[in-house]
Design a protein around this motif. Structure first.
Motif, PDB file in Angstrom:
ATOM      1  N   LEU A  76       0.818  -1.215   0.000  1.00 40.46           N
ATOM      2  CA  LEU A  76       0.000   0.000   0.000  1.00 40.46           C
ATOM      3  C   LEU A  76       0.855   1.271   0.000  1.00 40.46           C
ATOM      4  O   LEU A  76       2.005   1.260   0.454  1.00 40.46           O
ATOM      5  N   THR A 104      -1.336   6.189   2.813  1.00 44.38           N
ATOM      6  CA  THR A 104      -2.642   5.623   3.176  1.00 44.38           C
ATOM      7  C   THR A 104      -2.556   4.858   4.495  1.00 44.38           C
ATOM      8  O   THR A 104      -3.481   4.894   5.297  1.00 44.38           O
ATOM      9  N   VAL A 153      -8.428   1.555   1.925  1.00 49.35           N
ATOM     10  CA  VAL A 153      -9.189   1.004   0.794  1.00 49.35           C
ATOM     11  C   VAL A 153      -9.001   1.879  -0.442  1.00 49.35           C
ATOM     12  O   VAL A 153      -8.572   1.425  -1.492  1.00 49.35           O
ATOM     13  N   THR A 154      -9.332   3.145  -0.315  1.00 51.89           N
ATOM     14  CA  THR A 154      -9.077   4.088  -1.413  1.00 51.89           C
ATOM     15  C   THR A 154      -8.339   5.289  -0.858  1.00 51.89           C
ATOM     16  O   THR A 154      -8.519   5.661   0.297  1.00 51.89           O
ATOM     17  N   GLN A 197      -8.693  -5.265  -0.011  1.00 54.08           N
ATOM     18  CA  GLN A 197      -7.317  -4.890  -0.349  1.00 54.08           C
ATOM     19  C   GLN A 197      -6.683  -5.803  -1.400  1.00 54.08           C
ATOM     20  O   GLN A 197      -5.533  -5.606  -1.763  1.00 54.08           O
ATOM     21  N   GLU A 243      -5.724  -7.255  -5.050  1.00 55.69           N
ATOM     22  CA  GLU A 243      -5.431  -6.522  -6.282  1.00 55.69           C
ATOM     23  C   GLU A 243      -6.667  -6.433  -7.173  1.00 55.69           C
ATOM     24  O   GLU A 243      -6.936  -5.393  -7.788  1.00 55.69           O
ATOM     25  N   THR A 257      -9.856  -6.327  -6.330  1.00 57.90           N
ATOM     26  CA  THR A 257     -10.796  -5.319  -5.827  1.00 57.90           C
ATOM     27  C   THR A 257     -10.227  -3.918  -6.015  1.00 57.90           C
ATOM     28  O   THR A 257     -10.927  -2.994  -6.439  1.00 57.90           O
ATOM     29  N   GLN A 258      -8.944  -3.745  -5.720  1.00 59.35           N
ATOM     30  CA  GLN A 258      -8.311  -2.433  -5.864  1.00 59.35           C
ATOM     31  C   GLN A 258      -8.355  -1.958  -7.321  1.00 59.35           C
ATOM     32  O   GLN A 258      -8.620  -0.801  -7.611  1.00 59.35           O
ATOM     33  N   ARG A 259      -8.131  -2.891  -8.242  1.00 60.19           N
ATOM     34  CA  ARG A 259      -8.186  -2.554  -9.669  1.00 60.19           C
ATOM     35  C   ARG A 259      -9.609  -2.150 -10.063  1.00 60.19           C
ATOM     36  O   ARG A 259      -9.815  -1.219 -10.837  1.00 60.19           O
ATOM     37  N   PRO A 316      -6.682   4.046  -5.917  1.00 58.13           N
ATOM     38  CA  PRO A 316      -6.448   2.833  -5.130  1.00 58.13           C
ATOM     39  C   PRO A 316      -5.447   3.081  -4.011  1.00 58.13           C
ATOM     40  O   PRO A 316      -4.651   4.019  -4.067  1.00 58.13           O
ATOM     41  N   ALA A 317      -5.494   2.222  -3.000  1.00 54.62           N
ATOM     42  CA  ALA A 317      -4.492   2.290  -1.924  1.00 54.62           C
ATOM     43  C   ALA A 317      -3.241   1.510  -2.319  1.00 54.62           C
ATOM     44  O   ALA A 317      -2.172   1.723  -1.760  1.00 54.62           O
ATOM     45  N   MET A 318      -3.372   0.619  -3.299  1.00 55.53           N
ATOM     46  CA  MET A 318      -2.251  -0.232  -3.728  1.00 55.53           C
ATOM     47  C   MET A 318      -1.315   0.553  -4.654  1.00 55.53           C
ATOM     48  O   MET A 318      -1.721   1.031  -5.718  1.00 55.53           O
TER      49      MET A 318
END
Length: 366
Positions: free
Chosen positions: A73, A77, A92-93, A274, A276, A278-280, A290-292
């Motif tokens: 992350l 964040t 999350v975001t 979290q 990948e 879902t983040q995408r 995204p947080a990633m």
């Protein structure tokens, strides 16, 4: 949530949609926490609420069996989800403010505030308003006022989260820029009523040359049927004094209520948010930040969402709003006095003196 429920039929998650007003979201959560209500298991926490909720014992610390892997992350964040060196929420975001501008009228975006103000005659020539942000008396004004103050090197509270430092020459210069622009009409009179949505509607209707906004409107302005700016706008970092300005760090984290009866499922759901995949999805379908960290440099995503590199610059230059356990009192002090200063009801210096006094009072009773 539909994806989660399809994969976890025995751990069904029910979604409760809240109002789009951050202040009302906060009050709803507070009421449920104060009642020790087990109805909320996972709560969406604005990044500025973490310290307040954690200090009051309302959130489950994410350690031991609840620990999360935060290595992928963005460090900023993780910081927003941490209080007293303990992680209390899952990033999350993220979010950062960007400058939306009409590239058909301004081929090269302004790098500084003065440069942007110098372009306002272009708006006048095209019978448009020049610049707007979020200036109504609500949380968005704290964001905009903090950006102006931080960009000039000022601070609202010190690193201890309690000592006000807003009565400074740097803060006066930052807030003064907004007040001057409102007084001379570069910020139109109606913009004092703007939240995110009014500004978005004005920009999408082709009535605004420059708009300070979050990433979420990028896809709306590109895809909505009524948008008159499709293909005519772009984004740039917020203009500062000599280069990119300091965005307020936005975003939402997911936390487990201390009163939840389903903490194991809640913990699994946090990890799902979290992943990948879902983040995408937050980027492609939600126009969210995204947080990633790796996704900001993903070639396929950048091709699809061209604002991502600009957004990364914004987040890397971002400054959190005051991290303080009595945030509601601090943000009220900022909103009340920044609003009066911009509108011209109070001289900027008086507004900062009053802001400092209100924060001091909150700290002494907090």
């Amino acid at each position: 949530i539909e994806k989660w429920n399809a994969a976890h039929p025995d751990e069904k998650v029910t979604f409760k949609e809240q109002t789009d007003q951050a202040d009302q979201q906060h009050d709803d959560l507070v009421q449920h926490f104060q009642a020790k209500d087990a109805e909320y298991d996972v709560v969406s926490v604005d990044v500025v609420w973490t310290a307040e909720f954690a200090a009051k014992g309302w959130l489950q610390p994410l350690k031991d069996s609840f620990a999360l892997d935060t290595a992928p992350l963005l460090p900023a964040t993780v910081k927003t989800a941490t209080y007293n060196n303990t992680l209390y929420a899952a990033p999350v975001t993220s979010d950062g403010g960007m400058l939306y501008y009409r590239k058909d009228l301004v081929p090269n975006p302004p790098k500084t505030w003065d440069e942007m103000m110098g372009m306002c005659p272009i708006a006048e020539k095209n019978k448009m308003d020049c610049y707007a942000g979020q200036f109504a008396k609500y949380e968005g004004l704290t964001v905009n006022a903090a950006e102006a103050i931080n960009t000039d090197g000022g601070k609202i509270v010190g690193d201890d989260g309690k000592t006000p430092e807003v009565n400074s020459a740097e803060a006066a210069a930052g807030l003064g820029r907004l007040a001057d622009a409102y007084k001379n009409g570069n910020i139109p009179k109606q913009a004092i009523t703007y939240t995110e949505e009014e500004g978005r509607q004005s920009f999408q209707a082709g009535k605004l040359l420059f708009l300070r906004q979050w990433p979420y409107i990028y896809s709306l302005a590109t895809t909505e049927g009524g948008s008159k700016v499709k293909g005519k706008f772009d984004v740039a970092p917020l203009p500062g004094t000599s280069g990119a300005g300091a965005s307020s760090l936005g975003g939402h984290n997911a936390a487990i209520s201390a009163y939840s009866d389903h903490k194991a499922t809640a913990s699994d759901f946090l990890k799902f948010l979290q992943t990948e995949e879902t983040q995408r999805w937050f980027v492609t379908d939600g126009s969210n930040a995204p947080a990633m960290a790796a996704l900001y440099d993903d070639p396929a995503l950048v091709k699809e969402q061209p604002y991502l590199p600009t957004l990364k610059t914004s987040i890397l230059n971002a400054v959190p709003r005051p991290v303080t356990p009595f945030y509601p009192a601090v943000t009220k002090a900022v909103q009340d006095n920044a609003y009066a200063a911009i509108k011209g009801d109070k001289p900027v210096q008086q507004a900062l003196t009053d802001m400092q006094a209100a924060i001091t009072a909150a700290a002494s009773t907090g």
